[in-house]
Enzyme design. Structure first.
Site, PDB file in Angstrom:
ATOM      1  N   HIS A 107       0.818  -1.217   0.000  1.00 39.46           N
ATOM      2  CA  HIS A 107       0.000   0.000   0.000  1.00 39.46           C
ATOM      3  C   HIS A 107       0.852   1.268   0.000  1.00 39.46           C
ATOM      4  CE1 HIS A 107      -3.315  -2.647   0.224  1.00 39.46           C
ATOM      5  NE2 HIS A 107      -3.359  -2.825   1.532  1.00 39.46           N
ATOM      6  N   HIS A 177     -10.147   0.656   0.718  1.00 38.63           N
ATOM      7  CA  HIS A 177      -9.919  -0.576   1.489  1.00 38.63           C
ATOM      8  C   HIS A 177     -11.039  -0.826   2.505  1.00 38.63           C
ATOM      9  CE1 HIS A 177      -7.615  -3.755   3.374  1.00 38.63           C
ATOM     10  NE2 HIS A 177      -6.602  -3.547   2.561  1.00 38.63           N
ATOM     11  N   GLU A 313     -11.225  -4.699  -3.137  1.00 39.71           N
ATOM     12  CA  GLU A 313     -10.401  -3.550  -3.516  1.00 39.71           C
ATOM     13  C   GLU A 313     -10.220  -3.575  -5.029  1.00 39.71           C
ATOM     14  OE1 GLU A 313      -6.783  -3.940  -0.972  1.00 39.71           O
ATOM     15  OE2 GLU A 313      -8.008  -5.479  -0.061  1.00 39.71           O
TER      16      GLU A 313
HETATM   17  C1  GLA Z   1      -4.483  -5.891   1.602  1.00 40.65           C
HETATM   18  C2  GLA Z   1      -3.723  -7.133   1.460  1.00 40.65           C
HETATM   19  C3  GLA Z   1      -3.847  -7.987   2.662  1.00 40.65           C
HETATM   20  C4  GLA Z   1      -3.558  -7.215   3.930  1.00 40.65           C
HETATM   21  C5  GLA Z   1      -4.397  -5.969   4.000  1.00 40.65           C
HETATM   22  C6  GLA Z   1      -4.025  -5.082   5.148  1.00 40.65           C
HETATM   23  O1  GLA Z   1      -5.763  -6.020   1.264  1.00 40.65           O
HETATM   24  O2  GLA Z   1      -4.095  -7.846   0.308  1.00 40.65           O
HETATM   25  O3  GLA Z   1      -2.952  -9.058   2.527  1.00 40.65           O
HETATM   26  O4  GLA Z   1      -2.206  -6.876   3.967  1.00 40.65           O
HETATM   27  O5  GLA Z   1      -4.244  -5.234   2.820  1.00 40.65           O
HETATM   28  O6  GLA Z   1      -4.098  -5.729   6.355  1.00 40.65           O
END
Ligand code: GLA
Length: 349
Positions: A107, A177, A313
């Site tokens: 991210h 998210h 997402e």
């Molecule tokens: C994303 C990733 C997950 C996790 C979340 C945050 O969606 O795909 O693996 O890291 O973010 O917790």
């Protein structure tokens, strides 16, 4: 439709974080925070007419800053993982923040999700959030002018529009998210929700959750969600890909991607009778079943246990900057990146 602004809390440096509340005439509401342009609440009537907030989140700024697993946050400039925390543009290598196991970049290091965005009311149903990220932030090239608008409608559609313009060639892949639980944020796990994803292929990952480059066919596998299937049905099946990620946490390649906005995912719960429809113009969606949630307390001090929410997402595939075979999210200096995702909540028929 109406829009209202309320104080939500205070940043450690004293700045105020605001909550914008968009309401329609059925008194359904969407709440968005200036902190991380975060989708905080999505409140609708369930089948019995009870107001239900279907989003996981927190009640305070401190909790968002200290405990968040990106609940509701806007993520950018490039969401998801980038292998070895690096990519190249025109032969120049850019080293990014390796915030996951000191190896991968997750991210983009998180900044977008935890800074205070500027907000501007555009209309009684629309608020725009903007943030200019400095050149070199977490290693990403370009001063990037980002905006995310949230529009809520009488039909309980939340329309999210992303825009970004960089002054240097860069990669852009913005997402939201939100963790959904259609029975309400405080109602246990999401394993008995059914979900349908219009995807014939899923992106294979390695043990670090970085795409191998292969998109495998879902045919005959636990990843086949082309017909509605309970999230819990196969989530703990003996499957190498599920083993790497501890449950569904994969990019689904949306069928017949043509850059137009299309409905490609639905999720539903019999308990509340609520149904979520997701529309996007993007080529992929990370379906993450909340496998890493570990009981941290969120809204009303209710614990967010493992798999108490799921994320959809919408995005370009993970590690796209390093995978020339994937649809590209390269963005030339001065060119505008635009994309749209809609989360719509209805009563199941
Ligand atoms: C994303 C990733 C997950 C996790 C979340 C945050 O969606 O795909 O693996 O890291 O973010 O917790």
């Amino acid at each position: 439709m109406s829009v209202e602004r309320k104080e939500f809390g205070t940043m450690p440096d004293g700045r105020t974080v605001y909550r914008y509340i968009l309401s329609n005439s059925s008194e359904n509401e969407v709440h968005i925070l200036t902190l991380g342009a975060t989708l905080h609440s999505f409140i609708v009537d369930d089948k019995n007419g009870n107001k239900t907030d279907v989003l996981l989140g927190f009640d305070t700024v401190e909790d968002y800053l200290e405990k968040s697993d990106y609940q509701g946050a806007t993520v950018g400039p490039v969401c998801n993982r980038i292998g070895n925390a690096a990519f190249s543009i025109d032969g120049v290598e850019y080293k990014l923040t390796a915030n996951e196991k000191d190896v991968t970049c997750l991210h983009s290091g998180g900044e977008y999700s935890f800074v205070v965005w500027n907000a501007m009311v555009i209309d009684s149903d629309t608020v725009e959030f903007s943030y200019i990220s400095p050149d070199g932030l977490n290693g990403f090239p370009g001063t990037i002018n980002n905006s995310v608008t949230f529009k809520f409608t009488e039909e309980n559609k939340l329309v999210i529009k992303y825009s970004a313009v960089s002054d240097k060639d860069t990669f852009i892949n913005l997402t939201n998210h939100a963790y959904f639980n259609l029975n309400g944020f405080d109602s246990g796990d999401i394993l008995s929700h059914s979900i349908m994803i219009d995807a014939d292929k899923v992106t294979a990952v390695d043990t670090m959750s970085i795409p191998t480059g292969e998109n495998f066919s879902v045919d005959g596998t636990v990843f086949d969600f082309r017909q509605p299937k309970l999230i819990g049905k196969d989530i703990d099946a003996d499957n190498e890909q599920l083993g790497f990620t501890g449950g569904f946490d994969h990019n689904f390649c949306i069928n017949n991607w043509d850059k137009t906005l299309r409905k490609c995912i639905t999720a539903e719960s019999d308990v509340s009778g609520l149904k979520l429809n997701v529309y996007t113009d993007l080529p992929g969606v990370q379906f993450y079943a909340g496998n890493f949630l570990k009981g941290i307390c969120g809204k009303e001090q209710k614990p967010m246990n493992k798999r108490s929410g799921f994320c959809l997402e919408t995005q370009y595939y993970p590690d796209t900057p390093n995978k020339s075979e994937f649809p590209s999210c390269f963005c030339k200096a001065g060119e505008e990146f635009v994309s749209q995702t809609v989360y719509e909540i209805t009563l199941a028929e």
